[in-house]
Design an enzyme around this catalytic site. Sequence first.
Site, PDB file in Angstrom:
ATOM      1  N   THR A 126       0.811  -1.220   0.000  1.00 20.15           N
ATOM      2  CA  THR A 126       0.000   0.000   0.000  1.00 20.15           C
ATOM      3  C   THR A 126       0.845   1.271   0.000  1.00 20.15           C
ATOM      4  O   THR A 126       1.886   1.349   0.658  1.00 20.15           O
ATOM      5  CB  THR A 126      -0.929   0.007   1.228  1.00 20.15           C
ATOM      6  OG1 THR A 126      -1.743  -1.165   1.191  1.00 20.15           O
ATOM      7  CG2 THR A 126      -1.813   1.232   1.252  1.00 20.15           C
ATOM      8  N   GLU A 127       0.366   2.272  -0.738  1.00 25.07           N
ATOM      9  CA  GLU A 127       0.952   3.609  -0.731  1.00 25.07           C
ATOM     10  C   GLU A 127      -0.153   4.617  -0.461  1.00 25.07           C
ATOM     11  O   GLU A 127      -1.340   4.298  -0.539  1.00 25.07           O
ATOM     12  CB  GLU A 127       1.637   3.897  -2.070  1.00 25.07           C
ATOM     13  CG  GLU A 127       2.767   2.919  -2.369  1.00 25.07           C
ATOM     14  CD  GLU A 127       3.440   3.165  -3.733  1.00 25.07           C
ATOM     15  OE1 GLU A 127       3.095   4.168  -4.405  1.00 25.07           O
ATOM     16  OE2 GLU A 127       4.304   2.348  -4.101  1.00 25.07           O
TER      17      GLU A 127
ATOM     18  N   ALA B  15      -2.130   4.682  -3.448  1.00 30.40           N
ATOM     19  CA  ALA B  15      -2.361   3.364  -4.053  1.00 30.40           C
ATOM     20  C   ALA B  15      -2.815   2.410  -2.967  1.00 30.40           C
ATOM     21  O   ALA B  15      -2.019   1.667  -2.400  1.00 30.40           O
ATOM     22  CB  ALA B  15      -1.097   2.847  -4.734  1.00 30.40           C
TER      23      ALA B  15
ATOM     24  N   SER C 193      -6.847   0.943  -2.505  1.00 29.85           N
ATOM     25  CA  SER C 193      -7.769   0.036  -3.192  1.00 29.85           C
ATOM     26  C   SER C 193      -7.328  -0.223  -4.626  1.00 29.85           C
ATOM     27  O   SER C 193      -7.536  -1.310  -5.163  1.00 29.85           O
ATOM     28  CB  SER C 193      -9.187   0.630  -3.184  1.00 29.85           C
ATOM     29  OG  SER C 193      -9.671   0.719  -1.863  1.00 29.85           O
TER      30      SER C 193
ATOM     31  N   PHE D 159       0.873   2.816   5.809  1.00 28.33           N
ATOM     32  CA  PHE D 159      -0.077   1.970   6.536  1.00 28.33           C
ATOM     33  C   PHE D 159       0.383   0.513   6.594  1.00 28.33           C
ATOM     34  O   PHE D 159      -0.428  -0.407   6.453  1.00 28.33           O
ATOM     35  CB  PHE D 159      -1.478   2.057   5.905  1.00 28.33           C
ATOM     36  CG  PHE D 159      -1.941   3.457   5.622  1.00 28.33           C
ATOM     37  CD1 PHE D 159      -2.031   4.386   6.643  1.00 28.33           C
ATOM     38  CD2 PHE D 159      -2.255   3.856   4.330  1.00 28.33           C
ATOM     39  CE1 PHE D 159      -2.449   5.694   6.380  1.00 28.33           C
ATOM     40  CE2 PHE D 159      -2.677   5.143   4.061  1.00 28.33           C
ATOM     41  CZ  PHE D 159      -2.774   6.070   5.094  1.00 28.33           C
TER      42      PHE D 159
ATOM     43  N   THR E 111       1.479  -2.648   8.474  1.00 25.20           N
ATOM     44  CA  THR E 111       1.442  -3.279   9.789  1.00 25.20           C
ATOM     45  C   THR E 111       2.778  -3.927  10.121  1.00 25.20           C
ATOM     46  O   THR E 111       3.370  -4.625   9.304  1.00 25.20           O
ATOM     47  CB  THR E 111       0.337  -4.348   9.831  1.00 25.20           C
ATOM     48  OG1 THR E 111      -0.917  -3.719   9.563  1.00 25.20           O
ATOM     49  CG2 THR E 111       0.280  -5.030  11.192  1.00 25.20           C
TER      50      THR E 111
ATOM     51  N   GLU F 139      -6.667  -4.715   3.693  1.00 23.51           N
ATOM     52  CA  GLU F 139      -6.791  -5.902   2.825  1.00 23.51           C
ATOM     53  C   GLU F 139      -8.081  -5.864   2.002  1.00 23.51           C
ATOM     54  O   GLU F 139      -8.749  -6.881   1.814  1.00 23.51           O
ATOM     55  CB  GLU F 139      -6.665  -7.181   3.659  1.00 23.51           C
ATOM     56  CG  GLU F 139      -5.276  -7.281   4.274  1.00 23.51           C
ATOM     57  CD  GLU F 139      -5.090  -8.509   5.120  1.00 23.51           C
ATOM     58  OE1 GLU F 139      -5.749  -9.526   4.856  1.00 23.51           O
ATOM     59  OE2 GLU F 139      -4.267  -8.461   6.048  1.00 23.51           O
TER      60      GLU F 139
ATOM     61  N   SER G 129     -14.485  -2.682   2.597  1.00 25.90           N
ATOM     62  CA  SER G 129     -15.768  -3.368   2.389  1.00 25.90           C
ATOM     63  C   SER G 129     -16.344  -3.034   1.017  1.00 25.90           C
ATOM     64  O   SER G 129     -16.922  -3.896   0.342  1.00 25.90           O
ATOM     65  CB  SER G 129     -16.761  -2.969   3.483  1.00 25.90           C
ATOM     66  OG  SER G 129     -16.363  -3.484   4.735  1.00 25.90           O
TER      67      SER G 129
END
Length: 391
Positions: free
Chosen positions: A125-126, A129, A131, A155, A157, A365, A368
């Site tokens: 993730t960026e 960038a 979804s 972001f 983890t 991930e 929704s």
Amino acid sequence: MIRDKEALEKQRRDVREWVEKVAIPNEDRVAELNEVPQDLVDDMQARGFFAWAVPEEYGGLGLTTEELVLMAFELSYCSVAYRARVGTNTGIGSESLIVDGTEEQKRKYLPKLAAGEIVGCFALTEREAGSQATALKTTALKKGNHYVLNGSKAFITNAPISDLFTVFARTDPSDDSHRGISAFLVDRDTPGLTVGPAYKMMGQSGSPVSEIHFENCEITPDRLLGGEEGVGFKTAMKALNKQRIHLSALSTGPAMRMLDDAAKYSLERKQFGHPIGDFQLVQAMIADSHVDVAAARTLILDTARKRDDGIDITLEASMCKYFATEMCGRIADRAVQIFGGSGYVADYSSIERFYRDVRLFRLYEGTSQIHQLNIAKKTLERIGKTGTVRI
């Protein structure tokens, strides 16, 4: 698929006992320190928690998807920080290496991940960038005998405590599709790699998340995951398909904990001379929550078995992630309502913390909304081909 029911049941009971006797009594300590203390990490290492998903030939326990899900239900019954500390090694931080790494790469890193000697993380993730993962801007350009990484990830983890970063970067700047993306294994001490400070977050105290920055970070070709350019996005999707089942299970454990706590409270708390559990509107919230948990468990276990049988579960993995994370949010809200003021005040229950912690499940991930689109697309494809959702 469960290979040895008796052995797995013993393992499951051991995890449950550890959660009840060690993890839960230390939840406030974890929140206050904003980390899982080393003595608890050492205990989890000794119990093999980091080894669950790593194949046996590389020092792991080689749990099947169904077995992993059953363990995740148990471990996630306590504070989210515990499963986050273990979860990248047993899930997204090792899965890309497991599915697509070269034999040399697997032998170098997987035994250490299984032992908990190193921590892995998944750097896709960026800021721009998320979804749309194919919009990533981080590059890894060939220069002589090296790749040179430039860009940032956000972001991520466990980035603040990770030793091994699975990094997704564009190796072909002329191709802005998924075909221009490759994956790399980058060690923490590589010059040019820096990790930002842990974010201040709404919840999930004890689970560090931060940015990663690459500035002319040189890596050798042997760090190209699988030894092949242009397949990084496919690798990421393979890892995410399994991890979405795993995360669904990890979202169901907290839901079961909140349901248990709320139901117990409803039997103890009295109003108008009766336990509030006698009141039908409270009973309705308990009933809805139990149905939610049961539906999530059934869907997740069914999908895990399908994956173990080699069936394409792309649609079902999205369904699991969407339903389980939304379900967990609904139960968190009902639990606060049942506890009333004691659910909003941290002094009186753990519900306030769980309410904040589980909110993130519906974002990472795949949000929704992204999963709703994936589910609709796959459903319409199936209807177009077969005329029915029946299997």
